[in-house]
Design a protein around this motif. Sequence first.
Motif, PDB file in Angstrom:
ATOM      1  N   SER A  49       0.740  -1.152  -0.067  1.00 44.92           N
ATOM      2  CA  SER A  49       0.004   0.084  -0.057  1.00 44.92           C
ATOM      3  C   SER A  49       0.836   1.416   0.033  1.00 44.92           C
ATOM      4  O   SER A  49       1.856   1.415   0.284  1.00 44.92           O
ATOM      5  CB  SER A  49      -1.114   0.121   1.354  1.00 44.92           C
ATOM      6  N   PHE A  50       0.277   2.359  -0.181  1.00 43.59           N
ATOM      7  CA  PHE A  50       0.852   3.653  -0.502  1.00 43.59           C
ATOM      8  C   PHE A  50       0.078   4.828   0.656  1.00 43.59           C
ATOM      9  O   PHE A  50      -1.205   4.924   0.302  1.00 43.59           O
ATOM     10  CB  PHE A  50       0.831   4.323  -1.850  1.00 43.59           C
ATOM     11  N   THR A  51       0.832   5.180   1.529  1.00 40.26           N
ATOM     12  CA  THR A  51      -0.104   5.796   2.594  1.00 40.26           C
ATOM     13  C   THR A  51       0.871   7.101   2.763  1.00 40.26           C
ATOM     14  O   THR A  51       1.865   7.243   2.892  1.00 40.26           O
ATOM     15  CB  THR A  51      -0.134   5.087   3.996  1.00 40.26           C
ATOM     16  N   SER A  52      -0.039   8.365   2.571  1.00 36.83           N
ATOM     17  CA  SER A  52       0.461   9.640   2.973  1.00 36.83           C
ATOM     18  C   SER A  52       0.180  10.212   4.184  1.00 36.83           C
ATOM     19  O   SER A  52      -1.118   9.581   4.883  1.00 36.83           O
ATOM     20  CB  SER A  52      -0.314  10.685   2.000  1.00 36.83           C
ATOM     21  N   VAL A  53       0.780  10.891   4.911  1.00 35.24           N
ATOM     22  CA  VAL A  53       0.399  11.228   6.296  1.00 35.24           C
ATOM     23  C   VAL A  53       0.676  12.734   6.308  1.00 35.24           C
ATOM     24  O   VAL A  53       1.586  13.381   5.853  1.00 35.24           O
ATOM     25  CB  VAL A  53       1.575  10.699   7.251  1.00 35.24           C
ATOM     26  N   MET A  54      -0.359  13.403   6.550  1.00 39.08           N
ATOM     27  CA  MET A  54      -0.698  14.831   6.504  1.00 39.08           C
ATOM     28  C   MET A  54      -1.076  15.316   7.904  1.00 39.08           C
ATOM     29  O   MET A  54      -2.010  14.655   8.748  1.00 39.08           O
ATOM     30  CB  MET A  54      -1.823  15.247   5.516  1.00 39.08           C
ATOM     31  N   GLY A  55      -0.807  16.700   8.146  1.00 37.22           N
ATOM     32  CA  GLY A  55      -1.393  17.227   9.343  1.00 37.22           C
ATOM     33  C   GLY A  55      -0.853  18.514   9.547  1.00 37.22           C
ATOM     34  O   GLY A  55       0.256  19.152   8.774  1.00 37.22           O
ATOM     35  N   PRO A  56      -1.165  19.478  10.316  1.00 41.36           N
ATOM     36  CA  PRO A  56      -0.751  20.804  10.575  1.00 41.36           C
ATOM     37  C   PRO A  56       0.689  20.840  10.950  1.00 41.36           C
ATOM     38  O   PRO A  56       1.169  19.685  11.483  1.00 41.36           O
ATOM     39  CB  PRO A  56      -1.538  21.645  11.610  1.00 41.36           C
ATOM     40  N   SER A  57       1.474  21.728  11.165  1.00 45.34           N
ATOM     41  CA  SER A  57       2.634  21.907  11.523  1.00 45.34           C
ATOM     42  C   SER A  57       2.683  21.611  13.031  1.00 45.34           C
ATOM     43  O   SER A  57       1.953  21.946  13.961  1.00 45.34           O
ATOM     44  CB  SER A  57       3.435  23.346  11.534  1.00 45.34           C
ATOM     45  N   GLY A  58       3.571  20.651  13.584  1.00 52.59           N
ATOM     46  CA  GLY A  58       3.370  20.231  15.074  1.00 52.59           C
ATOM     47  C   GLY A  58       2.455  19.036  15.359  1.00 52.59           C
ATOM     48  O   GLY A  58       2.292  18.691  16.514  1.00 52.59           O
ATOM     49  N   SER A  59       1.845  18.570  14.453  1.00 59.28           N
ATOM     50  CA  SER A  59       0.899  17.521  14.572  1.00 59.28           C
ATOM     51  C   SER A  59       1.396  16.253  14.909  1.00 59.28           C
ATOM     52  O   SER A  59       0.757  15.514  15.448  1.00 59.28           O
ATOM     53  CB  SER A  59      -0.122  17.559  13.351  1.00 59.28           C
ATOM     54  N   GLY A  60       2.652  15.899  14.536  1.00 58.82           N
ATOM     55  CA  GLY A  60       3.210  14.525  14.816  1.00 58.82           C
ATOM     56  C   GLY A  60       3.704  13.859  13.668  1.00 58.82           C
ATOM     57  O   GLY A  60       4.134  12.739  13.999  1.00 58.82           O
ATOM     58  N   LYS A  61       3.477  14.560  12.505  1.00 60.97           N
ATOM     59  CA  LYS A  61       3.793  13.690  11.328  1.00 60.97           C
ATOM     60  C   LYS A  61       5.198  12.930  11.067  1.00 60.97           C
ATOM     61  O   LYS A  61       5.679  11.739  10.877  1.00 60.97           O
ATOM     62  CB  LYS A  61       3.700  14.552  10.276  1.00 60.97           C
ATOM     63  N   SER A  62       6.301  13.937  11.453  1.00 62.32           N
ATOM     64  CA  SER A  62       7.687  13.473  11.290  1.00 62.32           C
ATOM     65  C   SER A  62       7.860  12.625  12.545  1.00 62.32           C
ATOM     66  O   SER A  62       8.697  11.584  12.379  1.00 62.32           O
ATOM     67  CB  SER A  62       8.685  14.540  11.342  1.00 62.32           C
ATOM     68  N   THR A  63       7.530  12.786  13.777  1.00 60.39           N
ATOM     69  CA  THR A  63       7.574  12.035  14.697  1.00 60.39           C
ATOM     70  C   THR A  63       6.955  10.539  14.592  1.00 60.39           C
ATOM     71  O   THR A  63       7.553   9.518  14.871  1.00 60.39           O
ATOM     72  CB  THR A  63       7.027  12.606  15.994  1.00 60.39           C
ATOM     73  N   LEU A  64       5.948  10.469  13.895  1.00 58.99           N
ATOM     74  CA  LEU A  64       5.265   9.072  13.480  1.00 58.99           C
ATOM     75  C   LEU A  64       6.356   8.317  12.542  1.00 58.99           C
ATOM     76  O   LEU A  64       6.382   7.237  12.768  1.00 58.99           O
ATOM     77  CB  LEU A  64       3.757   9.382  12.980  1.00 58.99           C
ATOM     78  N   LEU A  65       6.749   9.230  11.622  1.00 56.35           N
ATOM     79  CA  LEU A  65       7.519   8.732  10.535  1.00 56.35           C
ATOM     80  C   LEU A  65       8.794   7.987  11.332  1.00 56.35           C
ATOM     81  O   LEU A  65       9.285   6.827  11.048  1.00 56.35           O
ATOM     82  CB  LEU A  65       7.911   9.399   9.443  1.00 56.35           C
ATOM     83  N   ARG A  66       9.607   8.875  12.227  1.00 50.70           N
ATOM     84  CA  ARG A  66      10.518   8.248  12.739  1.00 50.70           C
ATOM     85  C   ARG A  66      10.542   7.183  13.610  1.00 50.70           C
ATOM     86  O   ARG A  66      11.326   6.108  13.822  1.00 50.70           O
ATOM     87  CB  ARG A  66      11.214   9.660  13.532  1.00 50.70           C
ATOM     88  N   CYS A  67       9.488   7.089  14.542  1.00 54.68           N
ATOM     89  CA  CYS A  67       9.261   6.131  15.126  1.00 54.68           C
ATOM     90  C   CYS A  67       8.869   4.659  14.409  1.00 54.68           C
ATOM     91  O   CYS A  67       9.222   3.660  14.745  1.00 54.68           O
ATOM     92  CB  CYS A  67       8.109   6.237  16.195  1.00 54.68           C
ATOM     93  N   ALA A  68       8.056   5.076  13.484  1.00 55.60           N
ATOM     94  CA  ALA A  68       7.649   3.730  12.584  1.00 55.60           C
ATOM     95  C   ALA A  68       9.022   3.339  11.641  1.00 55.60           C
ATOM     96  O   ALA A  68       8.976   2.069  11.633  1.00 55.60           O
ATOM     97  CB  ALA A  68       6.728   4.175  11.495  1.00 55.60           C
ATOM     98  N   ALA A  69       9.975   4.060  11.546  1.00 56.67           N
ATOM     99  CA  ALA A  69      11.151   3.588  10.976  1.00 56.67           C
ATOM    100  C   ALA A  69      12.287   3.193  11.781  1.00 56.67           C
ATOM    101  O   ALA A  69      13.329   2.787  11.211  1.00 56.67           O
ATOM    102  CB  ALA A  69      11.694   4.689   9.982  1.00 56.67           C
ATOM    103  N   GLY A  70      11.891   3.329  12.937  1.00 58.80           N
ATOM    104  CA  GLY A  70      13.017   2.847  14.113  1.00 58.80           C
ATOM    105  C   GLY A  70      14.201   3.947  14.004  1.00 58.80           C
ATOM    106  O   GLY A  70      15.299   3.444  14.671  1.00 58.80           O
ATOM    107  N   LEU A  71      13.796   5.042  13.661  1.00 59.52           N
ATOM    108  CA  LEU A  71      14.800   6.309  13.667  1.00 59.52           C
ATOM    109  C   LEU A  71      14.861   6.924  15.316  1.00 59.52           C
ATOM    110  O   LEU A  71      15.624   7.629  15.552  1.00 59.52           O
ATOM    111  CB  LEU A  71      14.643   7.289  12.877  1.00 59.52           C
ATOM    112  N   ASP A  72      13.633   6.783  15.648  1.00 60.18           N
ATOM    113  CA  ASP A  72      13.378   7.326  17.145  1.00 60.18           C
ATOM    114  C   ASP A  72      12.595   5.961  17.793  1.00 60.18           C
ATOM    115  O   ASP A  72      11.684   5.496  17.188  1.00 60.18           O
ATOM    116  CB  ASP A  72      12.496   8.429  17.011  1.00 60.18           C
ATOM    117  N   ARG A  73      12.666   6.269  19.162  1.00 56.18           N
ATOM    118  CA  ARG A  73      11.986   5.163  20.033  1.00 56.18           C
ATOM    119  C   ARG A  73      10.646   5.602  20.780  1.00 56.18           C
ATOM    120  O   ARG A  73      10.871   6.695  21.432  1.00 56.18           O
ATOM    121  CB  ARG A  73      12.977   4.514  21.156  1.00 56.18           C
ATOM    122  N   PRO A  74       9.679   4.923  20.774  1.00 54.64           N
ATOM    123  CA  PRO A  74       8.463   5.394  21.376  1.00 54.64           C
ATOM    124  C   PRO A  74       8.756   5.545  22.942  1.00 54.64           C
ATOM    125  O   PRO A  74       9.480   4.441  23.421  1.00 54.64           O
ATOM    126  CB  PRO A  74       7.350   4.411  20.868  1.00 54.64           C
TER     127      PRO A  74
END
Length: 255
Positions: A49-74
Motif C-alpha cells: 500500500s501507499f499511505t500519505s501522512v498529513m497534518g498541521p505543523s507540529g501535529s506529529g507527522k515526522s515523529t510518527l515516521l521516525r518512530c515507525a522507521a526505527g529512527l526514534d524510540r516510542p
Amino acid sequence: MTLPDQEARRSAPLTRSALRLNQVTRSYGHGNGTVHALRSVSVSLPAGSFTSVMGPSGSGKSTLLRCAAGLDRPTSGQVFLGDTDISGMRERKLTILRRERIGFVFQSFNLVPSLTARENILLPFRLAGRRPDRDWMRDVIARTGLTDRLRHRPAELSGGQQQRVAVARALVTRPEVIFADEPTGALDLSSGQEVLKLLREVVDTTGQTLVMVTHDPQAASYADQVLFLADGTVVDAMDRPSAQRVSERMSRLGS
C-alpha cells in the motif's frame, strides 16, 4: 494522472500488515515541560500500500515516521515491521534491520557529494559489505531513468535527478517498507510530479509498501489512503484521496 494498474491495485484486497503501530506514544521533556508528540497512535498499514501522512505543523507527522522507521524510540507502545517488534530492539540490531528491510527518501536527498550516482545507489551494500543483485539493480536504474547519469556526481544533476538517485538507493536493497519524508518539498512542480509518479509506479509494480509524509494535497492524492494527524493523534483517514478532498480536510484541521 492515473498510472496503469493503479486503480486495480487500489481496489485489490490488502490484508497482511507491513507496518503496525500499537498504542504508540512519544513524549519529550519532563514534568510541566513535557511535550506529547504522539498520543496512543494505533495504525496498521497493509503490505503493498501507499499511505500519505498529513497534518498541521507540529501535529506529529515526522515523529510518527521516525518512530515507525526505527529512527526514534516510542516512549510507550510497540512498532511492528511485519511480525518483528522493533520498538525495544537494541541499536546495533536495529541499524542492521533498517539497512536490510527499510528504505528512506528524504527532502534533502542525503546524497554523498563526492560519490557518483551509481556509487550513491550502491552505498547501502558498501556499508553492509554485501553484493547487490545485478539484475534488480539494472531494473531499478532503468525504472528511475538514471542509465545515462550514473557517472555524474550530485552537483552535476538536477534536483529531480538527485531525488531519483535517492529513490533508487532506497529501492535497490528490496526493502519491505520505504519511508519518504517530504520527497517533493525541494523540487519544482514538474520534477515533483515525476518523483511522485515514480513512487506510485514502484508500489504498483513491485508490491513494496510506501509511507510518505507530505504537506501537499496534490502529492497526497497519489496515495491509496491518507492519514490525518492533529495534536499527536490520528483524527481521520481517507481512502482514494483527491487533491481537492485532501485540501478541504486539511482546511478543517487548520480552522
